[in-house]
Design an enzyme around this catalytic site. Structure first.
Site, mmCIF file in Angstrom:
data_model
loop_
_atom_site.group_PDB
_atom_site.id
_atom_site.type_symbol
_atom_site.label_atom_id
_atom_site.label_comp_id
_atom_site.label_asym_id
_atom_site.label_seq_id
_atom_site.Cartn_x
_atom_site.Cartn_y
_atom_site.Cartn_z
ATOM 1 N N GLY A 1 0.844 -1.090 0.032
ATOM 2 C CA GLY A 1 0.042 -0.172 -0.036
ATOM 3 C C GLY A 1 0.914 1.090 -0.215
ATOM 4 N N CYS A 2 0.377 2.397 -0.257
ATOM 5 C CA CYS A 2 1.018 3.489 -0.371
ATOM 6 C C CYS A 2 1.436 4.028 0.957
ATOM 7 C CB CYS A 2 0.127 4.696 -0.993
ATOM 8 S SG CYS A 2 -1.517 4.893 -0.473
ATOM 9 N N TYR A 3 0.752 4.075 1.833
ATOM 10 C CA TYR A 3 1.027 4.329 3.203
ATOM 11 C C TYR A 3 2.181 3.592 3.594
ATOM 12 C CZ TYR A 3 -2.811 7.696 4.406
ATOM 13 O OH TYR A 3 -3.758 8.818 4.258
ATOM 14 N N ALA B 1 5.673 4.557 1.903
ATOM 15 C CA ALA B 1 6.235 5.628 2.619
ATOM 16 C C ALA B 1 6.749 5.519 3.917
ATOM 17 C CB ALA B 1 5.431 6.778 2.217
#
EC number: 1.2.1.38
Length: 334
Positions: A145-147, A150
């Site tokens: 996932g993006c969260y 990062a």
């Protein structure tokens, strides 16, 4: 290699098409969504005079006739049903949903009952900087996932240097495209414009994903407090990690040693921003400290490094191509 994109209607599906039409090794041979019976130019007007293909009603048997690899840009639960069929037909899968990112126990605790218990144990987590060798041998990639992408890229280099007895706080902010294409009360323009708010603090389903991968890679169970926020931006993600160091260390040296050979991670000497990474696969990182107080910040494009371009990097590695084949370094749109 012929590839299929299943779930072409959403933002990540469109980004996959935009990357793959210029890819030197992958050829888009099949595009599908849940309805079919249209041209991709009607589905995404931005593709007018760029690509002329029919959008099919998604069907695994049809994919197996024309493709060797499939990208699944589908919601969780829907994705696992397609992945199970495709894998049985010998098709490699890069799944952009959450369906294979977690252990079975964690998945069923935070999502729903899993419908593909046989394959979930063999899925490889697609964070290339840390799982590249496993990705090379896989048949099923769970695109992060993006969260978590990062957050993990910012946090992992410092796990051995921080006080793990103290809680770690992750403050994360995402552009509204991260919420998907379907509008809601919180993503409606009149609500999100000129506004910002936290949602699901300490309860977001990406928190256990971050914790699980830290345990796998570093062997430590951390108390991670994850608080996401929604920003009035179309795309972009800014994550800030706060932790306590054990000792006085050169934090920039730690970060540089961790990523010195990573082409798409850039270390900044000033705080990072989302506009500098928009439209790219880059993750920009910044670190500083105040005594033992550690601050690490990361910025990515949530639709690309947090989804579609990372998926293509994973497919490159999986298929034995150069890791960053077809991945642009300069954004077409600032």
């Amino acid at each position: 290699m012929n590839v299929a994109i299943i779930g072409a209607s959403g933002y990540t599906g469109l980004e996959l098409i935009k990357i793959l039409i210029n890819h030197p090794k992958f050829n888009i041979s099949y595009i599908a969504n849940s309805s079919g019976e249209m041209n991709v130019q009607d589905l995404h007007p931005s593709l007018k005079n760029v690509i002329n293909m029919d959008v099919n009603l998604a069907n695994a048997q049809d994919v197996a006739k024309v493709a060797d690899l499939a990208f699944l840009a589908l919601p969780h639960k829907t994705a696992m049903a397609f992945a199970k069929e495709l894998l049985a037909l010998g098709i490699k899968v890069v799944d952009l949903s959450a369906d294979y990112r977690l252990s079975l126990e964690n998945y069923e605790k935070h999502y729903c009952e899993h419908g593909d218990k046989e394959n979930i144990k063999d899925a490889v987590y697609g964070l290339p900087e840390y799982f590249k060798e496993d990705i090379k041998k896989a048949k099923l990639i769970a695109n992060p996932g993006c969260y978590p992408t990062a957050s993990l890229l910012a946090l992992l280099p410092f796990i051995d240097y921080i006080e793990t007895e103290n809680p770690i706080f992750i403050d994360a902010k995402s552009g509204v495209s991260g919420a998907g294409k379907n509008p809601s009360d919180t993503t409606h323009y009149c609500q999100i414009n000129d506004n910002v708010h936290a949602y699901n603090p300490f309860k977001h389903r990406h928190m256990p994903e971050i914790q699980e991968k830290v345990k796998i890679l570093k062997g430590k169970e951390l108390a991670i407090n994850f608080v996401p926020h929604l920003l009035p931006l179309t795309r972009g993600m800014l994550v800030s990690v706060y932790a306590t160091l054990k000792d006085d260390i050169d934090v920039n040296e730690v970060l540089n040693n961790a990523y010195k050979d990573c082409e798409f991670i850039r270390l900044r000497d000033k705080p990072v921003d989302v506009k500098s990474v928009a439209g790219t696969n880059f993750c920009d990182l910044f670190v500083t400290k105040n005594g033992k107080a550690l601050f690490v910040s990361s910025a990515i494009d949530n639709l690309l490094r947090g989804a579609s371009s990372q998926a293509v990097v994973n497919a490159n590695i999986l298929c034995g191509y150069e890791e960053y084949e077809g991945i642009p370094k300069i954004a077409y749109v600032p």
